[in-house]
Design a protein around this motif. Sequence first.
Motif, PDB file in Angstrom:
ATOM      1  N   ALA A 115      66.764  58.296  56.904  1.00 44.36           N
ATOM      2  CA  ALA A 115      65.588  59.090  57.269  1.00 44.36           C
ATOM      3  C   ALA A 115      65.576  60.421  56.527  1.00 44.36           C
ATOM      4  O   ALA A 115      64.516  60.893  56.085  1.00 44.36           O
ATOM      5  N   ASP A 116      66.756  61.036  56.389  1.00 45.09           N
ATOM      6  CA  ASP A 116      66.845  62.299  55.651  1.00 45.09           C
ATOM      7  C   ASP A 116      66.458  62.117  54.189  1.00 45.09           C
ATOM      8  O   ASP A 116      65.830  62.998  53.585  1.00 45.09           O
ATOM      9  N   ALA A 117      66.854  60.960  53.614  1.00 50.50           N
ATOM     10  CA  ALA A 117      66.517  60.697  52.208  1.00 50.50           C
ATOM     11  C   ALA A 117      65.008  60.598  52.024  1.00 50.50           C
ATOM     12  O   ALA A 117      64.480  60.932  50.956  1.00 50.50           O
ATOM     13  N   CYS A 118      64.327  60.130  53.079  1.00 53.59           N
ATOM     14  CA  CYS A 118      62.860  60.088  53.024  1.00 53.59           C
ATOM     15  C   CYS A 118      62.281  61.493  53.161  1.00 53.59           C
ATOM     16  O   CYS A 118      61.465  61.913  52.329  1.00 53.59           O
ATOM     17  N   GLY A 119      62.700  62.198  54.189  1.00 55.12           N
ATOM     18  CA  GLY A 119      62.226  63.559  54.389  1.00 55.12           C
ATOM     19  C   GLY A 119      60.727  63.683  54.563  1.00 55.12           C
ATOM     20  O   GLY A 119      60.150  64.758  54.346  1.00 55.12           O
TER      21      GLY A 119
END
Length: 458
Positions: A115-119
């Motif tokens: 999810a963080d990689a999506c941001g």
Amino acid sequence: MAVNVIIMAAGKGTRMKSALPKVLHRLGGRSLLQHVLDAAAGLGAMHPVVVVGHGADAVTAAVGGQGQCVLQQPQLGTGHAVQQTVPALDDAHATTLVLNGDVPLIRTETAAALADACGGERLALLTIDLPDPTGYGRIVRDGAGKRVLGIVEHKDATPAQRAITEVYTGMMAAPTALLKRWVMALTADNAQREYYLTDIVAMAVAEGVPVVASPAPDETEVLGVNSPLQLADLERRFQRRQAEALMEAGVRLADPARFDLRGTLACGSDVEIDIGCLFEGEVTIGDGARIGAHCVIKDASIAAGAVIHPFTHIDGAQVGAGALVGPFARLRPGAQLGAEVHIGNFVEVKNSTLADGAKANHLAYLGDATVGPRVNYGAGSITANYDGANKHRTVIGADVHVGSNCVLVAPVTLGDGATIGGGSTITKDVPAGQLAVARGRQAAISGWTRPQKAKKAG
């Protein structure tokens, strides 16, 4: 982190060869789907959207209040599944995470990293390098091997593409607004005539939206279950993971390959667990306790220094400090053993309290009983606690001695220090300090001849 979470759980699981929906098969004591729901809860996703299809009623019941279920009927591919979730996605959450209900061992930390990689701005794909990528969609990159250009499903891949070992795990994170628009624009222009969620990668590339790969740290996290063989393999991987965590905390497992935990196990220091043990529900084991081979222990508390000998079954019981239990003993729900209590081979205890130092060393039953300290309960003795309609309680005072092969017919009270002669059937209260004997007078009959078998004619 607050994100939308979609859990794909509509598949039939044909290769499982079972009437049970695939995501409801159990691993480590919980359904595959429950593992994923637990991972989602760790992300702050209080109401994930679960896509149901085959066995929808059963899957929906299993989800309960843990999420919102949407029906995919018929099942026309992963993209079609996500299309059904569009009205349920919360636009307040910029990121939507897609997880698979049959990939149970994804860690919350790995999902959070995805999810963080999506941001909320990029399309992030959870990927991994596999020595045998058969069946997985391949990650296609540019000539420099940096930019992700797309995903090609195994059945649609060319021989060159099938040689790629970087694969898509089936999990992704996408900007919510873009995901909604992309999935509604999907078409079924492929060999299977299905709507592939993976086709949104090409849409992102065409729009200049960055597509990034978030590598999974562990193959076990991304392995799916499609057959009983794969379920069994994942079970052993899961149990090994749990065994290693316990050993790192100081627990001594005789053989981590022969250990099963289907719940939670909290251990103090210097705990020893022999081979073949199964733990279910919530179990706590105190400092220095030892668990013998092939024990089954469920929803139990075992205090410091207790020894559970081999082949003992404990369910819903408490074992006091320094107690000795087994081998071949059974503690049923409501059994509470004080310190230094001895429960020996083939002794069953149910809904009974045994005070410090009480002993029932072999071949006995204690049900619905209150047993005082230092009681010695003889071999073959039982509490007759059931009258055919209701249960009744037996009260045994401190320092009582119950001889072998006695029947205590409840409700009955044995006063402190009483003695019950062997072979007695006790139906009335016994005052403190007295001897009670209730059995027929022994008689010897002279001239008695044992019957003989009749001889066959001829």
